[in-house]
Design an enzyme around this catalytic site. Structure first.
Site, short mmCIF file in Angstrom:
data_model
loop_
_atom_site.label_atom_id
_atom_site.label_comp_id
_atom_site.label_asym_id
_atom_site.label_seq_id
_atom_site.Cartn_x
_atom_site.Cartn_y
_atom_site.Cartn_z
N GLY A 51 0.86 -1.09 -0.11
CA GLY A 51 0.10 -0.10 0.11
C GLY A 51 0.92 1.02 -0.05
CE1 TYR A 122 -12.99 -5.74 -1.23
CE2 TYR A 122 -11.76 -6.87 0.77
CZ TYR A 122 -13.09 -6.04 0.11
OH TYR A 122 -14.08 -5.82 0.89
CG ASP A 258 5.32 3.82 -2.39
OD1 ASP A 258 4.57 4.61 -2.83
OD2 ASP A 258 4.83 2.80 -2.44
#
Ligand code: ADP
Length: 319
Positions: A51, A122, A258
């Site tokens: 993430g 998801y 990131d």
């Protein structure tokens, strides 16, 4: 306009509040890509934290900064997978919420023998991020960073917008790392956040999508374009400056963006100008490219400092 915080903060003492997605990343190596209904054996399987927001917070902490993550996971084994890397890195996790019914966000990457990646993702509990207590969220905070997934939908979007309002009330810098679903699916939202942010980050695909969707990235006070092996480009006051990458042997560029964002933000809250912050970002991104995986590939402060010193970059003093 200057993207630096309005005060000079005591180096390392202040938090970056990071809002966005926390996922479990599941990476499977396929012997061959299956047809619908196949029973297909895997040649390898790996579970990792992932993430974008979680990776940025983890990278900040690994670089010696202080990061607080506002995210939501489920009550399931995937939550422990997701939170493993930030916990080990020392990210403050007191704002991480547990959703009693939704599963932890998951990104399943199926890697074909030729290296092509097919993603199944998801967003699960991420979207349900409920309001957070502002005094707790902003205690000792110097900056608010948003992974743009936080602005797409649901209670997470309302929470992210409330945190931006609060950061502005406190005169803190706000940054956003754009993502394709926001730029393509909600261009008005992308436009609004670009106009409000002190720093907007976009990679090449996101810049192209923004142009196609009529999102003028040049409206950002500071726009930082991540250009992969070519480094980065910093644009402010209508002027663009290229900041070359560090040449490395790249193996896997997952999470490079990131790591770049974390390096850039750490240097920024320590008072660096964007052109110098991008050098730290490039070093963090380059090291991440040399290793497989996402969160486990993020470099430490000593590694980034070592690369900067080795290549003669004065920005080493920022770490
Ligand atoms: P994203 O991961 O968001 O798509 P990029 O692929 O542009 O972003 O990577 C982010 C940063 O990581 C780049 O700006 C650069 O500093 C560094 N980087 C990525 N790939 C390489 C590479 N092959 N060699 C050196 N640095 C790299």
């Amino acid at each position: 306009m200057d993207a630096r915080p309005r005060q000079r903060y005591h180096a390392g003492a202040m938090f970056v509040l990071v809002v966005g997605d926390a996922n479990a990343d599941l990476c499977a190596r396929l012997a061959r890509f299956p047809r619908e209904g196949d029973d297909s054996p895997l040649a390898g399987l790996d579970w990792q934290s992932g993430g974008s927001a979680l990776n940025v917070a983890t990278a900040l902490a690994r670089l010696g900064g202080r990061a607080r993550l506002a995210a939501r996971v489920g009550v399931d084994p995937a939550a422990e997978v997701a939170l493993d890397a930030p916990r080990r890195a020392g990210v403050a996790l007191e704002l991480v919420q547990r959703d009693p019914s939704l599963a932890t966000g998951l990104c399943f990457a199926a890697v074909s023998p030729g290296g092509e990646r097919t993603f199944f993702s998801y967003r699960g509990a991420n979207v349900a991020l409920a309001g957070v207590d502002a005094p707790a969220a902003f205690r000792d905070a110097a900056w608010l960073h948003l992974g743009a997934h936080a602005l797409i939908e649901g209670p997470q979007r309302a929470t992210a917008l409330a945190l931006i309002d609060e950061a502005e009330r406190r005169a803190l810098g706000v940054s956003v790392d754009l993502c394709l679903p926001l730029v393509r699916g909600a261009p008005a939202e992308a436009r609004a956040i670009v106009a409000r942010a002190a720093v907007a980050f976009a990679n090449e695909r996101e810049s192209e999508a923004a142009e196609a969707a009529g999102v003028a990235l040049g409206a950002a006070r500071v726009l930082v374009e991540k250009l992969g092996a070519r480094g980065a480009r910093v644009c402010r006051s209508g002027q663009g400056v290229g900041v070359p990458a560090f040449a490395v042997e790249a193996r896997d560029t997952t999470a490079c963006g990131d790591a770049f964002v974390a390096g850039f933000l750490l240097a920024t809250v320590r008072g660096a100008l964007p052109e110098h912050a991008a050098v730290v970002g490039n070093a963090a991104g380059a090291l991440t490219a040399t290793r497989p995986g996402a969160a486990p590939a993020l470099p430490s402060r000593d590694e980034v400092r070592g690369l900067l010193v080795e290549r003669g970059a004065s920005e080493a003093s920022l770490l």
